[in-house]
Enzyme design. Sequence first.
Site, PDB file in Angstrom:
ATOM      1  N   ALA A 163     -10.402  -0.839  -3.388  1.00  0.00           N
ATOM      2  CA  ALA A 163      -9.400  -0.127  -4.179  1.00  0.00           C
ATOM      3  C   ALA A 163      -9.630   0.089  -5.567  1.00  0.00           C
ATOM      4  CB  ALA A 163      -7.965  -0.435  -3.839  1.00  0.00           C
ATOM      5  N   ASP A 173     -14.739   5.182  -1.011  1.00  0.00           N
ATOM      6  CA  ASP A 173     -15.656   4.655   0.527  1.00  0.00           C
ATOM      7  C   ASP A 173     -16.408   5.887   0.952  1.00  0.00           C
ATOM      8  OD1 ASP A 173     -14.175   2.182   0.561  1.00  0.00           O
ATOM      9  OD2 ASP A 173     -12.945   3.131   2.259  1.00  0.00           O
ATOM     10  N   ARG A 197      -4.211  -6.572  11.425  1.00  0.00           N
ATOM     11  CA  ARG A 197      -3.453  -6.530   9.976  1.00  0.00           C
ATOM     12  C   ARG A 197      -2.016  -6.073  10.452  1.00  0.00           C
ATOM     13  NH1 ARG A 197      -7.035  -4.260   5.377  1.00  0.00           N
ATOM     14  NH2 ARG A 197      -5.127  -4.653   4.142  1.00  0.00           N
ATOM     15  N   ARG A 240       1.068  -1.193   0.002  1.00  0.00           N
ATOM     16  CA  ARG A 240       0.024  -0.064   0.224  1.00  0.00           C
ATOM     17  C   ARG A 240       0.924   1.095   0.042  1.00  0.00           C
ATOM     18  NH1 ARG A 240      -0.859   4.881   2.753  1.00  0.00           N
ATOM     19  NH2 ARG A 240      -3.026   5.555   2.239  1.00  0.00           N
TER      20      ARG A 240
END
Length: 522
Positions: A382, A369, A245, A164
Amino acid sequence: MKNTQTNGTHPIIDKKPNGTLNGDHQEYPTFSQEKLDDSIKRGIDLQVFRYPSTGINVLIAGAGLGGITCALECWRKGHNVRIIDRSPSPVWTGDNVQIQPSAILLLRHWPDMGYEIEENQYDVDMSYYRQTGERIWGPAPPMFNDPEHLPGRRGFPSVNAHSRIKLYRAFLKQAERVGIYVEWGCKVVEYWEDVEGHAGGVVLENGEKRTADIVVAADGLRTKSMTIVPGMPDQLTTSGKAIYRAGYPVEHALKDPTVREMWNFKPEDKPIWQFWLGNGSHNMMCLTHDLAFWSFIHSHAESASESWIPDIDPAEVITEMEKNDAVHPAIAALIRTAPKGSVVNWQLKFRDPHEQWTSPGGHVVQLGDAAHAFLPTSGNGATQAIEDGVTLATCLQLAGKAQAANATKVYNKLRFQRVSCGQKMGFVNQQLKQHTDWDAIMKNPALIRSRYPKWVWSHDPEAYAYEKFAEALTHVVSGGRVPLVNTNFPKGHKYRHWTMKEVQEQIKAGQKLEDLQDGDWS
């Protein structure tokens, strides 16, 4: 857009805009034969080509992947772009993000960014295991890279897995190459529009007002645009799940003897990506040449937050995993290798699909979002945010300044049904991994594979916007009297509204979501 820094910008590079063909100033650089050949072979533009100016002023609130994509594509389509973000500086956190081919198509128009992302992406095959260590299926590529799907595909390859941080840095660098600098530290507290004045705007926390022809709310799940978009649910709903995560340098993982023995991984090897399935939960792990990633989706706990602050002790993750099933020793060992300050516990919240993404006059429009929440099990959030940015910029180009407000409504009409179906796929994949039909899987192990439907990855959002714009605009200006028939969601599916509660009740009742859908969702 002037190539200057303003207060609040944090440049990633210090370069002037590259040689672009924009109708005003032309530079004709020379290219190597290798690059020329690659451009022809793969259908990649040699450089960024900018369309003539439309005169449309676009203000984007939110500099995530969707917002940055929208800024880049609005610039390329000839619009005047400004972008602001509430964070004081770029947020360099996060682990991995999945990008499907429909979004990777964007890169063919941004070659410098495309080559950088191609170099940094992770070409992973996926495997599936039970927590006992029993292999179910794999390794195999994600469905969209099965051999039968590759012929005829052009542009940069899509291998699904990206850091990311690296991906986001590449997008920001590309924006700065063309003179787009994010103004950081600009927190939006209110959206507004002036229909008679043909404008939209925002109010910042410091009281400052910004205005534009079109304002794009790309500021995430808790967007302040909900007060100006009719019919948008006020509250986010908990999905009942949260996700631990982490992402960190792979050497931390490889120092552990149990990790080394289990995976026998060396940095020069092809990356390893595995799903480990248990009783009502699942985790993912990935080892690459430079980074280790893992995640664990579990039942919602009070400790889960809505902040990406990495303040979780790995021991907490293992304790939570053991509530569902015995944890494989190698998975526990991998989780323990996460260094301090690398683990988050994020609540998975959802907002039921809402059909309208624009203010009444169309001068404020939602993206990413802010318009549609995705569960991480979809592997699609994404991707759809990037598709949003491409579609909106194209609709504005085709509409021109006089019809810009209607262009946002066209974008909304082209995107809603597709995105809503994509949101449902997140629940399909969640059911597959957390409410697994083991009898069916033992008969046909390939059924465990994460679903990446062809109707998602084979889509070209730019081409679709060009193809459908006139039909959709007629639909909008006629007040819906002239029908619009979208073809960018499952063939044969008759769309109807649905809610998360409805889907969760179907799962609880033991119904297979895949079997309940009409049309071809494969």
